[in-house]
Scaffold this motif. Sequence first.
Motif, PDB file in Angstrom:
ATOM      1  N   LEU A   1       0.822  -1.213   0.000  1.00 15.59           N
ATOM      2  CA  LEU A   1       0.000   0.000   0.000  1.00 15.59           C
ATOM      3  C   LEU A   1       0.859   1.267   0.000  1.00 15.59           C
ATOM      4  N   LYS A   2       2.000   1.227   0.676  1.00 15.77           N
ATOM      5  CA  LYS A   2       2.901   2.384   0.684  1.00 15.77           C
ATOM      6  C   LYS A   2       3.359   2.713  -0.737  1.00 15.77           C
ATOM      7  N   ILE A   3       3.606   1.681  -1.533  1.00 13.28           N
ATOM      8  CA  ILE A   3       4.054   1.869  -2.912  1.00 13.28           C
ATOM      9  C   ILE A   3       2.885   2.296  -3.802  1.00 13.28           C
ATOM     10  N   LEU A   4       1.744   1.612  -3.644  1.00 18.30           N
ATOM     11  CA  LEU A   4       0.583   1.898  -4.491  1.00 18.30           C
ATOM     12  C   LEU A   4       0.032   3.301  -4.273  1.00 18.30           C
ATOM     13  N   ARG A   5       0.224   3.857  -3.089  1.00 19.94           N
ATOM     14  CA  ARG A   5      -0.317   5.189  -2.788  1.00 19.94           C
ATOM     15  C   ARG A   5       0.533   6.322  -3.334  1.00 19.94           C
ATOM     16  N   ARG A   6       1.722   6.003  -3.786  1.00 18.03           N
ATOM     17  CA  ARG A   6       2.550   7.020  -4.437  1.00 18.03           C
ATOM     18  C   ARG A   6       1.885   7.418  -5.753  1.00 18.03           C
ATOM     19  N   LYS A   7       1.985   8.670  -6.077  1.00 14.61           N
ATOM     20  CA  LYS A   7       1.394   9.159  -7.322  1.00 14.61           C
ATOM     21  C   LYS A   7       2.433   9.060  -8.432  1.00 14.61           C
ATOM     22  N   GLU A   8       2.698   7.809  -8.836  1.00 13.77           N
ATOM     23  CA  GLU A   8       3.641   7.560  -9.928  1.00 13.77           C
ATOM     24  C   GLU A   8       3.240   6.285 -10.658  1.00 13.77           C
ATOM     25  N   VAL A   9       3.561   6.239 -11.935  1.00 17.35           N
ATOM     26  CA  VAL A   9       3.227   5.083 -12.761  1.00 17.35           C
ATOM     27  C   VAL A   9       3.980   3.859 -12.225  1.00 17.35           C
TER      28      VAL A   9
ATOM     29  N   GLN B   1      -0.571   6.534 -11.754  1.00 16.86           N
ATOM     30  CA  GLN B   1      -0.170   7.940 -11.669  1.00 16.86           C
ATOM     31  C   GLN B   1      -1.006   8.757 -10.692  1.00 16.86           C
ATOM     32  N   ARG B   2      -2.218   8.319 -10.369  1.00 16.21           N
ATOM     33  CA  ARG B   2      -3.048   9.060  -9.409  1.00 16.21           C
ATOM     34  C   ARG B   2      -2.963   8.488  -8.000  1.00 16.21           C
ATOM     35  N   GLY B   3      -2.235   7.412  -7.836  1.00 15.39           N
ATOM     36  CA  GLY B   3      -2.115   6.797  -6.518  1.00 15.39           C
ATOM     37  C   GLY B   3      -3.354   5.994  -6.154  1.00 15.39           C
ATOM     38  N   PHE B   4      -3.205   5.112  -5.187  1.00 12.76           N
ATOM     39  CA  PHE B   4      -4.292   4.252  -4.738  1.00 12.76           C
ATOM     40  C   PHE B   4      -4.871   4.837  -3.467  1.00 12.76           C
ATOM     41  N   ARG B   5      -6.187   5.050  -3.434  1.00 10.34           N
ATOM     42  CA  ARG B   5      -6.800   5.736  -2.302  1.00 10.34           C
ATOM     43  C   ARG B   5      -7.594   4.821  -1.376  1.00 10.34           C
ATOM     44  N   LYS B   6      -8.023   3.670  -1.872  1.00 10.72           N
ATOM     45  CA  LYS B   6      -8.858   2.783  -1.051  1.00 10.72           C
ATOM     46  C   LYS B   6      -8.063   2.171   0.088  1.00 10.72           C
ATOM     47  N   GLN B   7      -8.794   1.565   1.025  1.00 12.94           N
ATOM     48  CA  GLN B   7      -8.136   0.858   2.118  1.00 12.94           C
ATOM     49  C   GLN B   7      -7.881  -0.584   1.710  1.00 12.94           C
ATOM     50  N   GLY B   8      -6.835  -1.161   2.279  1.00 17.44           N
ATOM     51  CA  GLY B   8      -6.561  -2.568   2.075  1.00 17.44           C
ATOM     52  C   GLY B   8      -7.499  -3.410   2.932  1.00 17.44           C
ATOM     53  N   TYR B   9      -7.541  -4.697   2.659  1.00 11.25           N
ATOM     54  CA  TYR B   9      -8.433  -5.614   3.367  1.00 11.25           C
ATOM     55  C   TYR B   9      -8.213  -5.568   4.884  1.00 11.25           C
ATOM     56  N   HIS B  10      -6.973  -5.741   5.310  1.00 10.23           N
ATOM     57  CA  HIS B  10      -6.670  -5.765   6.751  1.00 10.23           C
ATOM     58  C   HIS B  10      -6.794  -4.374   7.365  1.00 10.23           C
ATOM     59  N   GLU B  11      -6.449  -3.364   6.610  1.00  6.95           N
ATOM     60  CA  GLU B  11      -6.566  -1.981   7.050  1.00  6.95           C
ATOM     61  C   GLU B  11      -8.043  -1.654   7.347  1.00  6.95           C
ATOM     62  N   GLU B  12      -8.916  -2.061   6.441  1.00  5.41           N
ATOM     63  CA  GLU B  12     -10.342  -1.806   6.604  1.00  5.41           C
ATOM     64  C   GLU B  12     -10.903  -2.578   7.796  1.00  5.41           C
ATOM     65  N   ASN B  13     -10.485  -3.830   7.957  1.00  7.81           N
ATOM     66  CA  ASN B  13     -10.964  -4.629   9.096  1.00  7.81           C
ATOM     67  C   ASN B  13     -10.497  -4.046  10.423  1.00  7.81           C
ATOM     68  N   MET B  14      -9.279  -3.520  10.449  1.00 12.07           N
ATOM     69  CA  MET B  14      -8.758  -2.908  11.663  1.00 12.07           C
ATOM     70  C   MET B  14      -9.557  -1.645  12.001  1.00 12.07           C
ATOM     71  N   THR B  15      -9.852  -0.849  10.990  1.00 11.94           N
ATOM     72  CA  THR B  15     -10.631   0.381  11.179  1.00 11.94           C
ATOM     73  C   THR B  15     -12.040   0.043  11.678  1.00 11.94           C
ATOM     74  N   SER B  16     -12.655  -0.959  11.083  1.00  8.67           N
ATOM     75  CA  SER B  16     -13.987  -1.387  11.489  1.00  8.67           C
ATOM     76  C   SER B  16     -14.001  -1.876  12.935  1.00  8.67           C
ATOM     77  N   ALA B  17     -12.978  -2.636  13.310  1.00  8.81           N
ATOM     78  CA  ALA B  17     -12.886  -3.146  14.677  1.00  8.81           C
ATOM     79  C   ALA B  17     -12.685  -2.004  15.671  1.00  8.81           C
ATOM     80  N   GLU B  18     -11.866  -1.011  15.303  1.00  8.59           N
ATOM     81  CA  GLU B  18     -11.637   0.135  16.186  1.00  8.59           C
ATOM     82  C   GLU B  18     -12.914   0.958  16.365  1.00  8.59           C
ATOM     83  N   GLU B  19     -13.655   1.147  15.275  1.00  6.87           N
ATOM     84  CA  GLU B  19     -14.901   1.900  15.354  1.00  6.87           C
ATOM     85  C   GLU B  19     -15.930   1.154  16.213  1.00  6.87           C
ATOM     86  N   LYS B  20     -15.965  -0.154  16.053  1.00  5.75           N
ATOM     87  CA  LYS B  20     -16.912  -0.963  16.829  1.00  5.75           C
ATOM     88  C   LYS B  20     -16.588  -0.902  18.321  1.00  5.75           C
ATOM     89  N   SER B  21     -15.309  -1.000  18.672  1.00  3.60           N
ATOM     90  CA  SER B  21     -14.926  -0.946  20.085  1.00  3.60           C
ATOM     91  C   SER B  21     -15.139   0.457  20.661  1.00  3.60           C
TER      92      SER B  21
END
Length: 136
Positions: A93-101, A113-133
């Motif tokens: 994700l660190k690489i994909l989020r860079r704005k480069e081809v 070239q526009r970078g990746f903005r979505k969350q990764g699978y584990h990133e999203e699950n961690m965020t969901s778990a934190e919000e739930k707690s």
Amino acid sequence: MEVENESSLSPVWLTDIKRATSYQIFMEFVEYRPDGSVLTERMLSRECYNKWIDSRQQPPSKPESSFRRALIGHVTGNDRRRPFPPVVEESLLKILRRKEVWECFRGFVPIGQRGFRKQGYHEENMTSAEEKSAND
């Protein structure tokens, strides 16, 4: 008893060989370091891209978009794809989020070239778990 040599095997035998999955090919290009870190730059290399194309039963009509969709599918766990392990996802994700081809497409397709903005699978699950707690 006579042993058959490879040349006497029927073509049917050759088609029974299971092709490598996208996940398996991508994971071949992950380097685990002794310090516990992970290098994923090679997953976006021309070598990985070519190996992925060669592994397809039918060559994709739009190989660049298909490669991107397969890789992103494993990052996000979408399209019924097996998500990458958390350490691989984090590094990639660190690489994909860079704005480069992406390295494999430099010079001919502007994927990345526009970078990746979505969350990764584990990133999203961690965020969901934190919000739930936090709501409990």
